[in-house]
Design an enzyme around this catalytic site. Structure first.
Site, mmCIF file in Angstrom:
data_model
loop_
_atom_site.group_PDB
_atom_site.id
_atom_site.type_symbol
_atom_site.label_atom_id
_atom_site.label_comp_id
_atom_site.label_asym_id
_atom_site.label_seq_id
_atom_site.Cartn_x
_atom_site.Cartn_y
_atom_site.Cartn_z
ATOM 1 N N ASP A 30 -2.068 14.048 -23.128
ATOM 2 C CA ASP A 30 -1.680 13.645 -21.741
ATOM 3 C C ASP A 30 -0.999 12.365 -22.115
ATOM 4 O OD1 ASP A 30 -2.507 14.257 -18.652
ATOM 5 O OD2 ASP A 30 -1.930 12.307 -19.119
ATOM 6 N N ASN A 86 -5.688 20.793 -11.239
ATOM 7 C CA ASN A 86 -5.616 20.335 -10.028
ATOM 8 C C ASN A 86 -4.529 21.248 -9.241
ATOM 9 O OD1 ASN A 86 -7.073 17.997 -10.342
ATOM 10 N ND2 ASN A 86 -5.533 17.174 -11.590
ATOM 11 N N GLN A 93 -2.399 17.059 -8.017
ATOM 12 C CA GLN A 93 -1.509 17.847 -8.953
ATOM 13 C C GLN A 93 -0.113 16.914 -8.932
ATOM 14 O OE1 GLN A 93 -0.549 21.935 -8.267
ATOM 15 N NE2 GLN A 93 0.764 22.019 -10.076
ATOM 16 N N SER A 94 0.529 16.712 -9.815
ATOM 17 C CA SER A 94 1.584 15.781 -9.901
ATOM 18 C C SER A 94 2.772 16.399 -10.557
ATOM 19 C CB SER A 94 1.340 14.561 -10.267
ATOM 20 O OG SER A 94 0.937 14.531 -11.739
ATOM 21 N N VAL A 95 2.434 17.534 -11.647
ATOM 22 C CA VAL A 95 3.480 18.297 -12.265
ATOM 23 C C VAL A 95 3.209 19.728 -11.987
ATOM 24 C CG1 VAL A 95 4.280 18.937 -14.373
ATOM 25 C CG2 VAL A 95 3.483 16.550 -14.108
ATOM 26 N N HIS A 99 -1.271 23.832 -15.556
ATOM 27 C CA HIS A 99 -1.706 23.292 -16.675
ATOM 28 C C HIS A 99 -3.240 23.241 -16.583
ATOM 29 C CE1 HIS A 99 -0.338 19.892 -13.909
ATOM 30 N NE2 HIS A 99 -1.372 19.465 -14.546
ATOM 31 N N HIS A 101 -6.155 20.683 -17.764
ATOM 32 C CA HIS A 101 -6.538 19.570 -18.377
ATOM 33 C C HIS A 101 -7.787 19.777 -19.210
ATOM 34 C CE1 HIS A 101 -4.311 16.564 -15.858
ATOM 35 N NE2 HIS A 101 -4.211 17.527 -15.155
HETATM 36 P P1 5GP Z 1 -1.556 16.768 -12.771
HETATM 37 O O1 5GP Z 1 -1.852 15.568 -11.857
HETATM 38 O O2 5GP Z 1 -0.645 17.565 -12.281
HETATM 39 O O3 5GP Z 1 -2.972 17.795 -12.655
HETATM 40 O O4 5GP Z 1 -1.325 16.391 -13.942
HETATM 41 C C1 5GP Z 1 -0.282 16.069 -14.841
HETATM 42 C C2 5GP Z 1 -0.581 15.259 -16.084
HETATM 43 O O5 5GP Z 1 0.618 15.195 -16.656
HETATM 44 C C3 5GP Z 1 -1.085 13.858 -15.716
HETATM 45 O O6 5GP Z 1 -2.494 13.681 -16.357
HETATM 46 C C4 5GP Z 1 0.192 12.929 -16.371
HETATM 47 O O7 5GP Z 1 -0.488 11.942 -17.164
HETATM 48 C C5 5GP Z 1 0.512 13.904 -17.428
HETATM 49 N N1 5GP Z 1 1.900 13.359 -17.752
HETATM 50 C C6 5GP Z 1 3.038 12.944 -16.789
HETATM 51 N N2 5GP Z 1 4.233 12.966 -17.377
HETATM 52 C C7 5GP Z 1 3.971 13.380 -18.484
HETATM 53 C C8 5GP Z 1 4.636 13.123 -19.866
HETATM 54 O O8 5GP Z 1 5.888 12.748 -19.589
HETATM 55 N N3 5GP Z 1 4.219 13.439 -20.986
HETATM 56 C C9 5GP Z 1 3.058 13.696 -21.185
HETATM 57 N N4 5GP Z 1 2.488 14.165 -22.442
HETATM 58 N N5 5GP Z 1 2.282 14.161 -19.914
HETATM 59 C C10 5GP Z 1 2.703 13.639 -18.813
#
Ligand code: 5GP
Length: 113
Positions: A30, A86, A93-95, A99, A101
């Protein structure tokens, strides 16, 4: 359809520190770690959310759950690690490419924030 951010990392179009991969999934560090070990285990198939997975994805979801402990062990987490999904923006969730974690290397509290 446009590739997700994580597809671009999997395809080496964007830099990422890949620590594990097989035919179905890839794990990479991450970019903003929340623990000494923090990797994202991502299916190659770009399912947007856990809730969007279907019965067709049953074996893939099982594979992810069986792979997470192997990756945690590979990264030295011992028997103490956390696996988080998430689902949806309201849950953080942001992506929008499913996935897991995998977090380890420190103590964790419950419930999470
Ligand atoms: P979410 O918030 O969707 O559960 O988790 C997305 C994760 O992707 C976050 O922990 C964030 O730090 C990680 N992330 C966002 N952009 C990038 C990126 O460009 N490269 C990597 N390796 N992780 C990313």
């Amino acid at each position: 359809m446009a590739k997700t951010l994580f597809e671009k990392i999997i395809d080496r179009e964007i830099a990422g520190t890949i620590v594990y991969e097989d035919e179905q999934c890839v794990a990479f560090k991450d970019i903003n770690p929340g623990a000494p070990v923090h990797v994202l285990l991502v299916p190659r198939k770009p399912i947007p959310t856990l809730a969007a997975a279907t019965a067709e994805d049953k074996a893939l979801l099982g594979h992810l759950m069986l792979t997470a402990p192997k990756v945690a062990a590979q990264l030295g987490c011992g028997d103490a690690f956390r696996v988080v999904v998430n689902n949806g923006a309201g849950a953080g969730q942001s992506v929008f490419h499913l996935h897991l974690h995998i977090l380890g290397g420190r103590a964790f509290k419950w419930p999470p924030g």
